[in-house]
Write an enzyme that holds these catalytic residues in place. Sequence first.
Site, mmCIF file in Angstrom:
data_model
loop_
_atom_site.group_PDB
_atom_site.id
_atom_site.type_symbol
_atom_site.label_atom_id
_atom_site.label_comp_id
_atom_site.label_asym_id
_atom_site.label_seq_id
_atom_site.Cartn_x
_atom_site.Cartn_y
_atom_site.Cartn_z
ATOM 1 N N GLU A 94 5.836 26.885 -68.590
ATOM 2 C CA GLU A 94 5.889 28.211 -67.953
ATOM 3 C C GLU A 94 4.603 28.465 -67.162
ATOM 4 O OE1 GLU A 94 8.528 31.026 -70.899
ATOM 5 O OE2 GLU A 94 6.743 30.102 -71.712
ATOM 6 N N TYR A 95 3.506 28.043 -67.766
ATOM 7 C CA TYR A 95 2.211 28.213 -67.125
ATOM 8 C C TYR A 95 2.154 27.402 -65.824
ATOM 9 C CZ TYR A 95 -2.897 27.702 -66.627
ATOM 10 O OH TYR A 95 -4.185 27.692 -66.159
ATOM 11 N N LYS A 176 -30.669 20.607 -53.708
ATOM 12 C CA LYS A 176 -29.818 21.250 -54.725
ATOM 13 C C LYS A 176 -28.367 21.043 -54.292
ATOM 14 C CE LYS A 176 -29.266 25.443 -57.428
ATOM 15 N NZ LYS A 176 -27.829 25.575 -57.312
ATOM 16 N N ARG A 197 -20.130 21.813 -67.605
ATOM 17 C CA ARG A 197 -21.138 22.701 -68.164
ATOM 18 C C ARG A 197 -20.520 23.802 -69.032
ATOM 19 N NH1 ARG A 197 -25.455 26.137 -64.690
ATOM 20 N NH2 ARG A 197 -25.151 27.989 -65.904
ATOM 21 N N GLU A 234 -24.783 15.966 -60.784
ATOM 22 C CA GLU A 234 -23.802 16.782 -60.059
ATOM 23 C C GLU A 234 -22.647 15.931 -59.538
ATOM 24 O OE1 GLU A 234 -25.046 19.780 -60.239
ATOM 25 O OE2 GLU A 234 -23.958 21.026 -58.801
ATOM 26 N N CYS A 481 -16.804 65.009 -62.485
ATOM 27 C CA CYS A 481 -16.408 65.211 -63.880
ATOM 28 C C CYS A 481 -16.160 66.696 -64.132
ATOM 29 C CB CYS A 481 -17.458 64.641 -64.825
ATOM 30 S SG CYS A 481 -18.974 65.585 -64.908
ATOM 31 N N CYS A 503 -24.970 61.637 -62.385
ATOM 32 C CA CYS A 503 -24.410 62.805 -63.047
ATOM 33 C C CYS A 503 -25.189 62.987 -64.335
ATOM 34 C CB CYS A 503 -22.942 62.528 -63.369
ATOM 35 S SG CYS A 503 -22.268 63.625 -64.608
HETATM 36 S S1 IVH Z 1 -31.840 20.486 -62.624
HETATM 37 C C1 IVH Z 1 -32.190 23.601 -66.516
HETATM 38 N N1 IVH Z 1 -31.515 19.410 -60.278
HETATM 39 O O1 IVH Z 1 -28.099 23.713 -59.964
HETATM 40 C C2 IVH Z 1 -31.291 23.190 -65.422
HETATM 41 N N2 IVH Z 1 -29.940 21.061 -60.940
HETATM 42 O O2 IVH Z 1 -29.135 26.389 -61.337
HETATM 43 C C3 IVH Z 1 -31.712 21.903 -64.795
HETATM 44 N N3 IVH Z 1 -28.163 21.459 -59.303
HETATM 45 O O3 IVH Z 1 -26.565 23.822 -63.081
HETATM 46 C C4 IVH Z 1 -30.902 21.581 -63.613
HETATM 47 N N4 IVH Z 1 -28.824 19.988 -57.816
HETATM 48 O O4 IVH Z 1 -25.491 22.372 -61.299
HETATM 49 C C5 IVH Z 1 -31.036 20.313 -61.153
HETATM 50 N N5 IVH Z 1 -31.368 18.311 -58.258
HETATM 51 C C6 IVH Z 1 -30.876 19.194 -59.115
HETATM 52 C C7 IVH Z 1 -29.716 19.953 -58.846
HETATM 53 C C8 IVH Z 1 -29.285 20.885 -59.789
HETATM 54 C C9 IVH Z 1 -27.908 20.885 -58.117
HETATM 55 C C10 IVH Z 1 -27.348 22.537 -59.903
HETATM 56 C C11 IVH Z 1 -26.881 22.252 -61.300
HETATM 57 C C12 IVH Z 1 -27.464 23.319 -62.150
HETATM 58 C C13 IVH Z 1 -27.833 24.379 -61.159
HETATM 59 C C14 IVH Z 1 -29.099 25.070 -61.640
#
Ligand code: IVH
EC number: 6.5.1.2
Length: 758
Positions: A94-95, A176, A197, A234, A481, A503
């Site tokens: 169903e889901y 990042k 995570r 990642e 209110c 308020c």
């Molecule tokens: S170190 C204590 N390195 O960014 C956390 N994170 O806000 C240490 N991320 O959840 C994470 N590139 O999903 C780290 N070079 C990188 C990263 C990275 C992407 C993401 C990761 C993490 C979030 C942290």
Amino acid sequence: MPAATWAPALQRTAEGALRCVRGTRFPQAFTLPPAPSYPSAMARAAKSKATPLRDVVELTKAQAKVEHKRLALEIEGHNERYYQEDAPTVTDAEYDALRQRLNAIEARFPEFVTADSPSQKVGAAPSGRFKKVPHAVPMLSLDNAFAEEDVRDFVGRIVRFLKLDDDKIGFSAEPKIDGLSMSLRYEGGELVTAATRGDGAVGEDVTANIRTLEDVPQKLKGRNIPDICEVRGEVYMTKKAFLALNERQKAAGDTIFANPRNSAAGSLRQKDPTITASRPLGFFAYAWGQMSAMPEDTQNGMIGWFERCGFKTNPLTKLCHSVEELLAFHHAIEEQRARLDYDIDGVVYKIDRIDWQERLGFVSRTPRWGIAHKFPAERAMTVLRDIEIQVGRTGSFTPVGKLEPVGVGGVIVQNVTLHNEDYIRGIGNKGEVLREGRDIRIGDTVVIQRAGDVIPQVVDVVFDKRPKSAREFHFPKKCPCPLHTDVVREETATGEEGSRARCTGEFACPYQKIEHLKLFVSRRAFDIDGLGEKQLQYFFDEGWVKEPADIFTLEKRNAKLKLEEIEGYGATSVRNLFGAIESRRRIALERFIFALGMRHVGETTALALARGYGSWDAFHDACLKVGKGDEEAIADMDALDQIGDTVIKSIADYFGESHNRGIVERLTKEVEIVDAEKPKSNSAVAGKTVVFTGSLEKMTRDEAKATAERLGAKVSGSVSKKTDLVVAGPGAGSKLADANKHGVKVLTEDEWLKLIAE
Ligand code: IVH
């Protein structure tokens, strides 16, 4: 009995629908909302079974929109019952049917795909439901820096914390990656578990799917591999692969993804690993969790080790030695961003020395040793259609701009915060001129900005596009209110008129009462399943639940109330509701404190208070004293980690008010509050109250405090007979005298270091 009907399955999900705009909203014409009337979930379900579903191609856009919304709400409800409560109410088939229908609608109308759609969420697998895996070491996140100043502050904090002579520190600077973080556990060198995570403490087991990724070795290469290794990094999808996948999905009438991140998440969370295998996913290793031995002692060394083990690491990673080098790295990566074939949303700086990382540790849920330096927020232009006022739990008024929906960085934005009356007029909270004095009017074309998960804001008004019909917004002068109190503007810390309006009705204001009740039953507080916003509003409007304690007396009063007679509810729902309420009578102290809804007492602060006092009786006693202005109680509270003047004032205001004390008293008669767990530690100082005084020479006061707390001690700012130890450095004065007066043991800094090293 009223004829109102409502749908239990929809309640929780309504929160999701209002994610950006929480709190009670009312239009400019103020009237209290009538008791809600919603079609019964069961009636709807029965109807949808009886009437064959119209084919998606036959739906008009308006019909599709309504159905899409309903499906999204329903699926989210099922996800929640399955994932969070482990209590599904539908079969997998169903889901799946609901999800297929939603996907089909999105394939036909891609404009309905928002970041909020279940098709885009990590917590929403097509049919895959995954085993939960507790993380041996929590997966936390990084604090964000946006401006150069934030990066300088970050480095400055480290220098001070570690008492370094200069700021020539080694940092690993890394892009990042905007994907999903993953923890890969190897035992005896073999991959045994791959977990998402999740909430940081518990993730989902996606091992079978991760095994299909070429970048993830099944067996670690090299010699002397520690017995247990958790490699973190990642999972991402390249931009090219994302575009090609969406093309294929569209042709097949399948889910369209809003961005590569969502598409990586959707590809990974498949029940059938062959689907994951058909999706080109990559993995960069950059961190670790549990390790039975550390092969290297720097971040950079670990990156080299990941490579030797057979992982890919990001080729742009660089070792930097000064703030200037970090900023140049940020600049250089931002310049390359568009040309990279994977999405990044900033760069990350990490202290290179792992022993320093360990000394720096974490504050709450983010490390002191690392930070994410985000790229500037993305912007878009759209029309402001209307302004509504939202009354918050504490009575504050927030104007919310209703926008012509617009996509910003892969997310459709419809609501925007306008902060306060002054902001709309073009005045900042220090009296400064905003947007060169351009005010915001209904009908204006505005530039909005979205940075990370922060609620979008209006950063500018396009004057040239202001239509003649644009209307000025008149901020309400009275609260809607029943008290019709004058709307007052809050005072600032210096006693001047602030910009936030509120308020003053407090608990007599139904908007505030209902907002507090909503917080009370919410997942982060009492977590009462089946008592969502709409039911609660209904009970409240009927006068059945006026304050938190009333929730726990509902069952006793049901002989008179007869909830099961409400159309669409029925005996089973009522039984389930009472069962859910009963199961929440026992509650952890930190949740209870958070659920009281005191201003400035969020979850982190509630946890700090719970850990500081340990039991409800101790905390309550302290609050009553603080409410009466007792100086010793105030000093003790002030000494707790993370607690300062703002929180103390708020607690004093709350407990200084007899009405609130009554609410708390009636509630505590109904529930059992479980003592807070002390941080586990077998160190010699666990459970001890310690005061540091005089100047410390081997560590800063902050480091001393953080270390003591990590070892389970409570650090206090004043000496009393409850103090166990005073650590006195040169120049110690009155606190040392107090220690002698109370017969408290006094240690030198060296003696303290020896004690905690044992
Ligand atoms: S170190 C204590 N390195 O960014 C956390 N994170 O806000 C240490 N991320 O959840 C994470 N590139 O999903 C780290 N070079 C990188 C990263 C990275 C992407 C993401 C990761 C993490 C979030 C942290």
